[in-house]
Design an enzyme around this catalytic site. Structure first.
Site, short mmCIF file in Angstrom:
data_model
loop_
_atom_site.label_atom_id
_atom_site.label_comp_id
_atom_site.label_asym_id
_atom_site.label_seq_id
_atom_site.Cartn_x
_atom_site.Cartn_y
_atom_site.Cartn_z
N HIS A 10 0.83 -1.21 0.00
CA HIS A 10 0.00 0.00 0.00
C HIS A 10 0.87 1.26 0.00
O HIS A 10 1.61 1.50 0.94
CB HIS A 10 -0.88 -0.04 1.25
N HIS A 52 -0.76 11.01 -2.74
CA HIS A 52 -2.06 10.67 -2.14
C HIS A 52 -2.97 11.88 -1.94
O HIS A 52 -4.13 11.87 -2.35
CB HIS A 52 -1.85 9.95 -0.80
O1 G3P Z 1 -6.56 1.42 -2.51
C1 G3P Z 1 -6.72 1.15 -1.16
C2 G3P Z 1 -6.43 2.37 -0.30
O2 G3P Z 1 -5.28 2.97 -0.78
C3 G3P Z 1 -7.55 3.36 -0.26
O3 G3P Z 1 -7.37 4.39 0.66
O4 G3P Z 1 -6.73 6.66 1.35
O5 G3P Z 1 -5.04 4.84 1.41
O6 G3P Z 1 -5.80 5.77 -0.75
P1 G3P Z 1 -6.18 5.45 0.66
MG MG Z 2 -4.72 4.50 -2.15
#
Ligand code: G3P
Ligand code: MG
Length: 239
Positions: free
Chosen positions: A15, A57
Site C-alpha cells: 500500500h 495521495h
Molecule cells: O486502494 C486502497 C487504499 O489505498 C484506499 O485508501 O486513502 O489509502 O488511498 P487510501
Molecule cells: Mg490509495
C-alpha cells in the site's frame, strides 16, 4: 488475461509501496516492496497543473513533501523539485510503470478531490497503453463516476475496481467491476459468497494486523493491500 485474475494464490500488495518503512508513494517505497517480496504495489494518482499523472495521495503537498498548497497548482517538473521524504522525489506514473510495470502487479488508484473532472482517467489510460501494461493493472477509485469514465477509456484488459468503505457502501449499486476493493471491515463470509456468486475477485485494504490478515486469508480473499508486506508474508506463512 489480466495478471490479477490468474491463479488462486493470496496476493500481497504494498500500500503506497512499503510505506511502513519508506516514504509513501516514492520509488524507494516501491523498490523496497519488491525486495520485501510483495506481488505488486498500490499507489495514488493525481494530475499536475500540466495534466501529467503523478503519484501522490493528498490533494495538497503539505503532509508528504516540503512543499505547500494544492498539487494541481504546480507542473510535473515543478513537483519533481520537491522532497517527498528522505530525498525522494514525487514520481510520475510514467516513471513507475517504466521501472516496475513489467514483472509486477499494479493497482493505480485515481484520486478525485472535489467534483471537477480534469480528465485523469484518459491521461492514466494513455500511460498504461504507452507501456502496453493493461494486463498488469487494476484501476480503482472511491468515486463511481471516475470508474464509469475509466470503463469507457481504459485499454482492453485493464481490471476495474470500485473502492468501498463504510461511508461509500451504497456506491456498488452504481458501478461493478471485475474486482471489488472493500475496506477490511466490510468483508464477511456472506460478502465473500456474494462476490463468488457474481464472479468478482476481492482485494482488501488496508490490512496491517496479523489476526485480521489471517481472518481474511481463511475467508478466501484474493489480495491483501498492506503497509507491511514483509511482515505480513511471514505472519501468514507465505515465505
Ligand atoms: O486502494 C486502497 C487504499 O489505498 C484506499 O485508501 O486513502 O489509502 O488511498 P487510501
Ligand atoms: Mg490509495
Amino acid at each position: 488475461m489480466n495478471q490479477w485474475a490468474c491463479g488462486e494464490r493470496l496476493l500481497i500488495i504494498a500500500h503506497r509501496g512499503a510505506s511502513a518503512d519508506a516514504p509513501e508513494n516514492t520509488m524507494r517505497a516501491f523498490q523496497l516492496a519488491c525486495e520485501q517480496g510483495a506481488d505488486g504495489i498500490e499507489f495514488d494518482v493525481l494530475l499536475s497543473a500540466d495534466a501529467i499523472p503523478i503519484v501522490i495521495h493528498d490533494d495538497t503537498l503539505d503532509r508528504t513533501t516540503n512543499g505547500t498548497g494544492p498539487v494541481k497548482s504546480m507542473t510535473a517538473a515543478q513537483l519533481q523539485q520537491l522532497d517527498a521524504g528522505d530525498g525522494e522525489t514525487i514520481p510520475t506514473l510514467d516513471q513507475v510503470l517504466d521501472t516496475f510495470g513489467r514483472n509486477w502487479l499494479l493497482n493505480i488508484e485515481i484520486k478525485l478531490y472535489g467534483w471537477f473532472n480534469r480528465g485523469c482517467e484518459k491521461a492514466v489510460a494513455a500511460v498504461i497503453a504507452k507501456h502496453n501494461l493493461a494486463d498488469h493493472v487494476v484501476v480503482s477509485s472511491f468515486d463511481f463516476r471516475v470508474m464509469r469514465r475509466a470503463r469507457r477509456v481504459m485499454p482492453p484488459g485493464v481490471g476495474l475496481a470500485l473502492l468501498r468503505d463504510n461511508s461509500y457502501t451504497y456506491t456498488h449499486r452504481f458501478f461493478k467491476g471485475q474486482f471489488d476493493h472493500p475496506h477490511f471491515t466490510l468483508v464477511t463470509e456472506k460478502s465473500m459468497d456474494m462476490a463468488r456468486a457474481t464472479g468478482q475477485r476481492v482485494n482488501v485494504w488496508t490490512v496491517d494486523d496479523s489476526a485480521e490478515a489471517q481472518r481474511l486469508q481463511a475467508l478466501g480473499v484474493n489480495a491483501l493491500i498492506t503497509n507491511r508486506p514483509a511482515a505480513l508474508r511471514t505472519e501468514l506463512g507465505l515465505t
